[in-house]
Every structure is written in C-alpha cells, then in structure tokens.
Design a protein around this motif. Structure first.
Motif, mmCIF file in Angstrom:
data_model
loop_
_atom_site.group_PDB
_atom_site.id
_atom_site.type_symbol
_atom_site.label_atom_id
_atom_site.label_comp_id
_atom_site.label_asym_id
_atom_site.label_seq_id
_atom_site.Cartn_x
_atom_site.Cartn_y
_atom_site.Cartn_z
ATOM 1 N N LEU A 232 0.773 -1.097 0.142
ATOM 2 C CA LEU A 232 0.196 -0.179 -0.131
ATOM 3 C C LEU A 232 0.688 1.282 0.093
ATOM 4 O O LEU A 232 0.245 2.395 -0.067
ATOM 5 C CB LEU A 232 -1.028 -0.105 1.195
ATOM 6 C CG LEU A 232 -2.028 -1.251 1.253
ATOM 7 C CD1 LEU A 232 -2.924 -0.948 2.815
ATOM 8 C CD2 LEU A 232 -2.938 -1.101 -0.046
ATOM 9 N N LEU A 237 2.326 0.935 -5.164
ATOM 10 C CA LEU A 237 1.205 1.285 -5.889
ATOM 11 C C LEU A 237 1.411 1.647 -7.316
ATOM 12 O O LEU A 237 0.553 1.276 -8.131
ATOM 13 C CB LEU A 237 0.493 2.415 -5.111
ATOM 14 C CG LEU A 237 -0.133 2.009 -3.768
ATOM 15 C CD1 LEU A 237 -0.727 3.180 -3.152
ATOM 16 C CD2 LEU A 237 -1.180 0.907 -4.046
ATOM 17 N N ILE A 290 -4.663 5.628 -4.317
ATOM 18 C CA ILE A 290 -4.956 4.382 -5.011
ATOM 19 C C ILE A 290 -5.784 4.816 -6.227
ATOM 20 O O ILE A 290 -5.368 4.423 -7.502
ATOM 21 C CB ILE A 290 -5.409 3.290 -4.247
ATOM 22 C CG1 ILE A 290 -4.559 2.920 -3.023
ATOM 23 C CG2 ILE A 290 -5.894 2.223 -5.123
ATOM 24 C CD1 ILE A 290 -5.212 1.724 -2.219
#
Length: 716
Positions: A232, A237, A290
């Motif tokens: 994460l 990412l 994200i």
C-alpha cells in the motif's frame, strides 16, 4: 561422408517432436483444426471478419479473433471494411454501423453489461455471424466464446447463443508475497516481478490477462491474504498501477489485500482502531491515492483477526466496524470490501467448524452495501471433502461471496491429478433450504435468492512461474473450471472437462472419452486414499503434505489431526450432533435432520458428523473398520486405473504432455500408497482389528511413516 551426416541430421530432426507442447499456451493454443471435414465447414462459413470500434478492449478483441481464426483455420482470414457473405461481424450493438437495422431486443434484454449474443443472421441477403452485446468487454467475451466453439469442433451453423455471467465479481486470489514466494503455491514463484515493475512489463502478464478473460474472470487480488502493508506504499502502488494497465483492456480489475495494521506500520499512527478519526482519515487518503493511480481499482480483500492477523477486535471493535470503515473510504469510487469469514480462536473451546458462523451470523445486515463476506466452501479449510459452510443461507441481508481453493493445498499439492470441478459443483449444488427447497448455495452467492445487487466468487490461484503456469498440466483444468463455473454455475463437470480436453490436448473422441473418465473420477479417488467417509484435516503439520493422522500436542488443538478424527478404542469420527458439538444446529432444520441421523447422513460425511464404533454396520454390510480399509485401498486402485488409461494414450497425444503427466502419476501412486498404508496402520492401533485378508499388507511400519520429515516442502 558429408551427405551421410546431413541425412542423419535431417532424420533426427524430423523424428524429434520439435512441436512438443510445454503447456505455456494453456487452452488458447489455436492450432490448425485436424479434421478436414470440420475445417472445410468452418472455412466455408468464415471468409472474413469485421470488428467495430477502436477502444483498447476492442483492439485486443480484434487481435484475439485474428490470431484465433488464422491459427485454427490454417490461413489468413482477412479483416474487411464492408459486408460480404459468410463473415463475422463483432461490435457493441448500440454503436454498430452494421447492426443498426437488426432487431435484437429480445436477446439483448436477457444479457448483462458483460454478456454477449452470438447469432447467425442475414444482412443484405448475406449470411453473417454476429457477436454483439452492450459493452466492449462483452464483445471480448463473445469472441473468446466463439473461438472456443471452433477449438472444440462445435457446430456453428444456425448458431444462437445468449450468455451472461451469473456472478458479478469473478476473482482469482493470489496468495503471493512481495518476495515472490507463494503461500500454498506449487508451481514455482509468483509471476509478479515486483523488483522490475513498473518499468519492465513481462509478456506473461498479457498472457495471464488473456487466459483469465477467455473464461470470464474479471478481477485479480494480487497479494496474499496474510497481507504485507508495504504493497500500500506509493513505491508499490505504482507497480500495481502498471499491472492494472495491462489487465484493463481485458476487463480485469486489480484488488489488493489490506493489512489492518497498515496505519501503524506505514502510516506512523499509534493505532489502527477503526473508530479512530485519524485512522479513518488515513484510509480515506490512501484510497484517494490508489484511485488517482488506478481509476478502476476494485477494492480490498481483508483477513482480520484470524490466525494471528491484526483486526478490529484488537481494539475491542467488531468485524462490522472494521469492514465498514474501509467500505466508507471506497464507496465514493465504487470499490468493494471482501471481508473473509475464515476466523477462529484457539482460546475459544468450541468446535472450529462452528466458530465462523457464531462470529458472523449475529452481524447479518449490519455491513455497508459495498461489503461482501467471503466464505470458504466448507466450515474447516478446503478439505478434499467438506459439507457446505453453514453460513450460506444464514445471512440473508448480507452478500456472501464464495471462496474456493484452486491450488491443491490439501489434495496432493502439485503432483496429484485431481480435477476439482466435482468438488466445486458439490458445494454449489447443495441445498441450504434457507428459503425452502431449491435454495442452493449457487443461488445464494449469485445474489438471486435474496436479490443482492453485488455478488462474488473467488478462487485461490494455483499459478506460478513454472513454464506451464500450474506445475501440473491438469492444474490448468482447475483454473479453467473455476472460471467457467464462475460465469455459469449450471455447467456440469463433464461439459467443462470436455471443453478443456478438446482445447488443450485433443479433439479425438476416443482420447477425449478416456481423459474425461480419468478427470471425473480423480477427486473421488483422492478422497478415498486421503480422507474417506468424512475424515478430515489429517495432513502433515504446517506444510499439509502427506498423511499425519498422529499429529497432536501442538500449541493449539485445532491445528492437530487428533482433534478432527477423534479415534479411540471405541471408534472414530467427530460427533457434531446434539450429543457432541451440535454443529448440525447451524444448518437449517431440513439439512440438520439429515446430518444428525446416522441412518440418513450420506456416508461421505458420516465421520464428519458422527463418532461411530469400529464394528458399526455400513450399508455395504461391512463394518466401519473394514469400510475404511476398503476406501483407502480403492483409492490406490483408482490411481492404478488412471495410470493404465493414461498409458494407453502413449503416441496418441503430444509426447511432452504424455511424459509430463506420466511422471507425475507415478509420484501420485507412490504417495497414494503412502497415504493408504500410513492411515490404515495408524487407525489400526485403535481398532485392534486386522486388515481384511484379501488386501495386501503395508510393506513398512507405522514408525517409519511417523518419522518422515519434510522441512522444505513447497508452499509453506
């Protein structure tokens, strides 16, 4: 002399199987059709093709159709710019120039956004086959289905197919770690090369996407449920985003496992309490980050407060608190939370088979609308045979998502031929009676029984870096079967096996019949030589490789074998009736009545629900002890029969395929005998009864088997 050498070289070259099949192409081989009559029929009906549109998905659909037709028909099939007789026209119906005057309203009303229609029609007096639907992804699925028909030598005259996926979220769950090891993986390392991403995009990523799209899988969870918070971080990412870019044209979304303690581990917070405002904001910020990188990110899969993983209960909160906190962050973007129901606590002295139900049943209806509860097919842990999980039907106000295991953690791992479609179907077709007869598990997970707007199914992947993807050729069949059942759970194990054989090995009817017979009996053979009559979880400690019914005295009871089989001098089996743990009470009355009754309980679940004396009289007339022995021995005989059938295929199928499976079958036979002898000898120490005279006796002692050690077994 030079001429002799040249002749020898050419002879050697010609007689070498230079076209041997290493398995990399999976079921998408597109080799030229061998049957001349069928080939001539196809070439007369397919003179060219038109695929309308230029989106990334349409472009890969066009590429797939061209590759498939050219390979299967053995010549270049041209892309056209105008309608001619006997061509294929593919395109989204609402955007199609060629189909605008064709009334397909009856067919289109039947399909979802991912569905497709394949139909023979006339346009301007010309015979054409159309592949259409409501979206670019639907066209891609339709093209893959059409190519499947050609690969399996199906009749395409007067074709009329209307198809939609019955389940909305159809996902692979990769138990892949960031160091490229794969938990419960038996086909090499993870295919995700995190170190080289995002700049190096392996061609295998595209082939992975093609394979999944061909069977309708539309999502992939890239990381292990025993999650690492590092995925994460921004550093990772951007790597995830690179994979998402490859998968997107194929209709596949990426998902990640969310480690619940990530706010502490990578966010520098002092707590991960889901009701803490700083924690909530951290997750919202992370979700925003994200979606800026991956606009179609699917959401999070979460394993929390299970087997040592952190979760909301660490802070005195509930699964609802944890799931809803994440769901709130994802909701503005359309993301979902898949919260696993695989939870149990060694401090709770309760039958492990009951704990998940006890934990989640009271929470029904309390989750946000974008939360699915992901439930394993059975109440223990992906055993060779389990009754369906009692949570199915018990949470009508919450979408329940199926979790199957494609990788064979408990079914021989990477060396045993075990076709899993019968296992999947056994669960999907089970009737829960939650809303009366016909309330099958399949209708619960597809959302139709309770009219849920989201539905899902997940399969724990068996994919790795082995050249043939799954280690065992027939492991590919399980990946394929999962995808096909995720699309349509009404398909039979027989139908799916035949498709896969014809696409992967041969279209010869005799060969298909023989291999299909092997596949359809393989799961029952495995159950017989491993865990007959409802026995379960008697595998090796930790690695789960091989038999170890003697495992005991570990730091938690429910990680031992003796906890589950409960063999003693009086008998064997786990009493889950009212006189025991009463796990049967978690099922609806119609099911509970069957499982509770020794007379009514199907014998395949007998020792799952009942502790019975060794001399208990079985339906066959044998005693329970004799019946156990015969099942173990029949399992071995089943593998011997498989080898005999496979041997008859020598020189009739691809040499590399034949030799690959032949060697693995020899391993399987050795290990089936190991299972048989170790278990029969161990249980005999309690039964005090002889192995029936007509059965061969084990060559080695029980001590020999108990002293075997496997510190480096794969998949740990």
């Amino acid at each position: 002399m030079k001429k002799v050498y040249l002749f020898f070289f050419l002879t050697l070259f010609i007689n070498t199987n230079i076209f041997s099949d290493d398995g990399y192409r999976l079921w998408l081989k597109y080799d030229k059709i061998k049957d001349k009559k069928i080939l001539d029929s196809y070439t007369s009906q397919i003179k060219g093709w038109i695929v309308e549109g230029n989106s990334p998905t349409i472009l890969v659909a066009k590429e797939e159709l061209q590759k498939g037709l050219n390979g299967l028909l053995g010549k270049k099939i041209k892309e056209l710019s105008q309608i001619k007789n006997n061509i294929i026209i593919a395109g989204v119906y609402s955007q199609s120039h060629y189909l605008k005057n064709i009334n397909l309203s009856e067919s289109l009303v039947e399909i979802s956004n991912e569905g497709f229609v394949i139909k023979s029609i006339k346009i301007d007096s010309k015979n054409v086959i159309i592949i259409t639907g409501k979206s670019d992804t639907g066209i891609l699925y339709g093209i893959f289905h059409f190519l499947r028909l050609l690969q399996t030598n199906s009749n395409i005259k007067n074709i009329n197919i209307v198809s939609s996926p019955k389940i909305k979220l159809r996902l692979l769950n990769h138990w892949d770690n960031l160091n490229r090891t794969v938990e419960r993986g038996y086909a090499g390392f993870s295919i995700w090369d995190w170190h080289k991403l995002p700049d190096y995009i392996s061609p295998q990523y595209k082939d992975y996407a093609r394979a999944n799209a061909s069977i309708g899988i539309n999502g992939t969870v890239l990381t292990n449920v025993n999650a690492n918070a590092w995925v994460l971080t921004h550093q990772y990412l951007i790597k995830v985003a690179a994979l998402a870019n490859v998968f997107r044209p194929y209709g596949i979304k990426v998902y990640l496992t969310a480690r619940f303690s990530a706010p502490i581990e990578i966010g520098n917070l002092k707590t991960a309490d889901p009701l803490n405002e700083e924690v909530k904001q951290w997750w919202k910020n992370k979700v925003d980050e994200i979606y800026k990188l991956i606009p179609d990110f699917g959401g999070f899969l979460v394993k929390a407060n299970s087997e040592g993983q952190p979760g909301p209960q660490n802070y005195g909160r509930t699964h609802v608190d944890g799931a809803n906190m994440l769901a709130e962050a994802l909701e503005p973007y359309g993301g979902v939370v898949m919260w696993r129901a695989f939870v149990y606590d060694s401090n709770i002295k309760e039958d492990r088979a009951k704990q998940s139900y006890n934990e989640f049943k009271p929470l029904d209806g309390k989750f946000r609308k974008n939360v699915l509860i992901q439930v394993k097919n059975g109440p223990i842990d992906f055993q060779p045979r389990e009754p369906f999980h009692p949570l199915f039907g018990a949470m009508p106000d919450t979408p329940l998502m199926m979790e199957f295991q494609i990788t064979q953690e408990y079914l021989g791992q990477g060396t045993h031929l075990v076709y899993l479609a019968p296992l999947f179907k056994e669960c999907l077709d089970s009737d829960t009676y939650s809303k009366g007869p016909g309330s099958t598990v399949a209708k619960i997970i597809d959302g139709s029984l309770e009219n849920h707007s989201i539905s899902g199914i997940a399969g724990v992947s068996n994919i790795g870096t082995d050249r043939n993807w799954t280690g065992h050729l027939f492991g590919q069949a399980n990946w394929y079967a999962f995808g096909r059942l995720a699309w349509d759970h009404n398909l039979s194990s027989d139908e799916i096996a035949e498709e896969w054989i014809r696409m992967t090995i041969s279209n010869d009817n005799e060969i298909v019949s023989k291999i299909k017979s092997i596949m359809l009996k393989s799961r029952e053979d495995c159950v017989n030589y491993m865990t007959p009559l409802g026995l379960h979880h008697i595998m090796g400690w930790n690695h789960h490789y091989g038999p170890a019914p003697w495992i005991k005295d570990k730091h938690r009871d429910d990680w031992t074998s003796v906890y589950y089989h409960r063999a003693d001098t009086n008998g064997i089996g786990f009493d889950r009736t009212a006189t025991g743990s009463n796990a049967v009470s978690q099922y609806f009355p119609e099911v509970a009545e069957i499982f509770s009754s020794v007379e009514k309980c199907p014998e395949e679940y007998l020792l799952w629900f009942h502790h019975l004396p060794w001399d208990y009289k079985m339906k066959s007339g044998k005693t329970l002890w004799e019946e156990i022995c015969y099942h173990y021995y029949n399992g071995v005989e089943g593998v011997k029969e498989t080898i005999k059938i496979w041997d008859s295929l020598k020189n009739k199928i691809d040499n590399e395929q034949y030799n690959h499976v032949k060697m693995l079958l020899n391993i399987q036979l050795k290990e089936a005998i190991w299972w048989r002898d170790a278990c029969v000898l161990y249980f005999q120490t309690f039964s005090k009864r002889p192995i029936p005279d007509e059965l061969e006796k084990p060559e080695k002692s029980l001590d020999y088997y108990m002293n075997l050690n496997f510190p480096y077994a794969p998949g740990i």
